[in-house]
Design an enzyme around this catalytic site. Structure first.
Site, PDB file in Angstrom:
ATOM      1  N   HIS A 298      -9.725  67.544  11.645  1.00  0.00           N
ATOM      2  CA  HIS A 298      -8.389  68.026  11.289  1.00  0.00           C
ATOM      3  C   HIS A 298      -8.057  67.758   9.823  1.00  0.00           C
ATOM      4  CE1 HIS A 298      -6.641  69.246  15.138  1.00  0.00           C
ATOM      5  NE2 HIS A 298      -7.370  68.299  15.683  1.00  0.00           N
TER       6      HIS A 298
ATOM      7  N   ASP B  16       0.721  73.260  20.937  1.00  0.00           N
ATOM      8  CA  ASP B  16      -0.512  72.635  20.459  1.00  0.00           C
ATOM      9  C   ASP B  16      -0.372  71.112  20.415  1.00  0.00           C
ATOM     10  OD1 ASP B  16      -3.111  72.607  19.277  1.00  0.00           O
ATOM     11  OD2 ASP B  16      -2.208  72.419  17.283  1.00  0.00           O
ATOM     12  N   HIS B  17      -1.393  70.418  20.916  1.00  0.00           N
ATOM     13  CA  HIS B  17      -1.511  68.961  20.793  1.00  0.00           C
ATOM     14  C   HIS B  17      -0.273  68.194  21.242  1.00  0.00           C
ATOM     15  CE1 HIS B  17      -5.428  67.916  19.309  1.00  0.00           C
ATOM     16  NE2 HIS B  17      -5.390  68.872  18.412  1.00  0.00           N
TER      17      HIS B  17
ATOM     18  N   HIS C 255     -10.957  73.088  17.201  1.00  0.00           N
ATOM     19  CA  HIS C 255      -9.880  72.540  16.384  1.00  0.00           C
ATOM     20  C   HIS C 255     -10.449  72.166  15.021  1.00  0.00           C
ATOM     21  CE1 HIS C 255      -6.625  71.567  19.503  1.00  0.00           C
ATOM     22  NE2 HIS C 255      -7.534  72.304  20.119  1.00  0.00           N
ATOM     23  N   GLY C 256      -9.578  72.029  14.028  1.00  0.00           N
ATOM     24  CA  GLY C 256     -10.039  71.640  12.699  1.00  0.00           C
ATOM     25  C   GLY C 256     -10.835  72.720  11.997  1.00  0.00           C
TER      26      GLY C 256
END
Length: 287
Positions: free
Chosen positions: A177, A83-84, A205-206
């Protein structure tokens, strides 16, 4: 059970009009909890290891090997995802390590550089049968992409997917986030337009800051992969605090960490069932 490819899980969820939970691993205990949650719920799950998590553990291999081993030993269908990752080399290492998918986050780059670097990751991933998730450089970095007021443009999203060949796209539709309160609103009309504009699964996301009912409506509108981290971390920490309050003389860390692990397992199982409910798959969210 062997690992399940992320692409398989996303394609199945999208075809059924369901969502699938993608939950962040922080340490061994959360990986154990999330695998257990999938077993309890009878639903697949995606275990995510972020670049921040890799940095915390000092290298990719310690937490990656542990997470992959837990996933392979589980009776549930589990995919493992990076992820990310802002460093393309980290994404390439995860591909080589056997992850089912990686997110290369080139959002801080301008559009052309983001496309070029993402495409390089996609080419390596395609050769290994690994899916790549990305988000658009036009909308800024990880926090900026999900800050209030920032949105993904459907036409630009379609162009980005076509030029990079990514297999999933994280979109900015109103979530943010690291929210500890579940009060975020998402733009459901934009979700529906994005789902129509791009041929790949959409990622939220978030999601920790988004209420249950809003996530369900988002899945109905076209979201597929729902990322949750902070919400589960808060449950873990709350359970540890409660245990230590009730047992102030505790010194064996396994006792209170086990309480945190159990709390994450219960809540993650609840979310997996919620996201996969067929009730919200019977009709489209009105525009």
């Amino acid at each position: 059970m062997t690992l399940t490819p992320t692409r398989t899980l996303l394609d199945e969820a999208r075809a059924a009009g369901r969502g699938i939970g993608a939950f962040n691993v922080v340490h061994l205990e959360t990986a154990e909890a999330l695998a257990g949650a999938a077993e309890d719920a009878g639903r697949p799950v995606i275990l995510q290891i972020s670049e921040n998590c890799v940095r915390y553990h000092g290298a990719l291999d310690p937490i990656a090997l542990a997470t992959l081993a837990i996933a392979e030993a589980s009776s549930a269908r589990i995919a493992v995802h990076l992820d990310h990752a802002e460093e393309p080399e980290l994404a390439l290492r995860a591909i080589d390590r056997g992850f089912g998918s990686v997110m290369y986050d080139g959002a801080k780059l301008d559009f052309a550089d983001n496309v070029a670097t993402t495409r390089r990751v996609v080419e390596r991933a395609d050769a290994a049968g690994v899916l790549v998730e990305a988000e658009l450089g036009e909308i800024g970095g990880k926090d900026g992409a999900h800050a209030p007021g920032v949105r993904t443009d459907p036409d630009e999203a379609a162009r980005f997917v076509a030029e990079t060949g990514v297999g999933a796209l994280a979109v900015a539709v109103g979530s943010s986030h690291a929210m500890t309160e579940r009060v975020a609103a998402i733009d459901l009309d934009l979700v529906a337009r994005l789902a129509d504009a791009v041929p790949v699964p959409l990622v939220l996301h978030g999601s920790s800051g988004v209420p249950d009912e809003t996530i369900v409506r988002g899945i109905r509108a076209g979201l597929v992969k729902v990322n949750v981290s902070t919400h589960l971390n808060a449950g873990f920490t709350g359970a540890v605090r409660s245990y230590l309050t009730a047992h102030p003389s505790a010194v064996d860390s396994r006792t209170y960490v086990a309480a945190g692990r159990a709390a994450v397992r219960d809540e993650a199982a609840r979310l997996l069932v919620l996201f996969a409910s067929t009730e919200h798959a019977t009709e489209k969210e009105p525009a």
